[in-house]
Scaffold this motif. Structure first.
Motif: not given
Length: 178
Positions: A65-74
């Motif tokens: 339902a969703a694809v999330i790109v997280p914060s940080g240096i990921v």
């Protein structure tokens, strides 16, 4: 997922989406391994991942339902490619997600780095990023909006990892409207 993730954000998603009945999958590039352990940025917290975005076919992608790109240096780590003439595999996965308007795309803070190799997915869209990425967003043709969370149709962006609670709530609401 990759190393240098922001622990409070990742732990929040793990619990918050489950509270709504969602199943959270943490995907990475496994480099031929069955699993990898990544370390958080603030506290060095270990986090094991055993699913690869490289294994997600078209049918599998439509299950999200969703694809999330997280914060940080990921995102910076995930945009590595061995061949400079080819897109990083994580950017290819993100571009595939953007091709499906039924999937909510969430990008928070420095996560926008992952979209840099595929600027067409951001061009002309309203978004917010960490202040350090204003130039990146503008170079991709994005339209900066000075709010903590910005929604542009199937794209939800948030300013920093500290806004993950607002970001997650907005994504949950967008999923509920689809």
């Amino acid at each position: 997922m990759e190393s240098d993730f922001y622990e409070p954000e990742i732990l929040y998603y793990q619990r918050r989406f489950a509270e709504e009945g969602g199943t959270v999958h943490f995907l990475t590039r496994l480099w031929g391994n069955d699993r990898l352990v990544f370390r958080g940025h603030e506290h060095g917290m270990p986090f094991e991942v055993s699913e690869s975005f490289e294994d997600v076919d078209e049918f599998g992608l439509r299950q999200y339902a969703a694809v999330i790109v997280p914060s940080g240096i990921v995102a910076d780590r995930l945009r590595y490619t061995e061949d400079v003439d080819e897109l990083p595999p994580a950017a290819v996965f993100l571009r595939r997600a953007f091709a499906d308007p039924a999937i909510v795309k969430g990008i928070i803070c420095h996560g926008m780095w992952l979209a840099a190799p595929i600027p067409s997915v951001i061009r002309g869209r309203q978004a917010v990023v960490h202040n350090n990425l204003l130039g990146d967003l503008r170079n991709m043709g994005g339209v900066f909006v000075d709010r903590d969370v910005v929604v542009d149709d199937d794209l939800v962006t948030a300013r920093t990892g500290n806004h993950c609670h607002l970001f997650a709530r907005t994504i949950i609401d967008r999923i509920g409207h689809r």
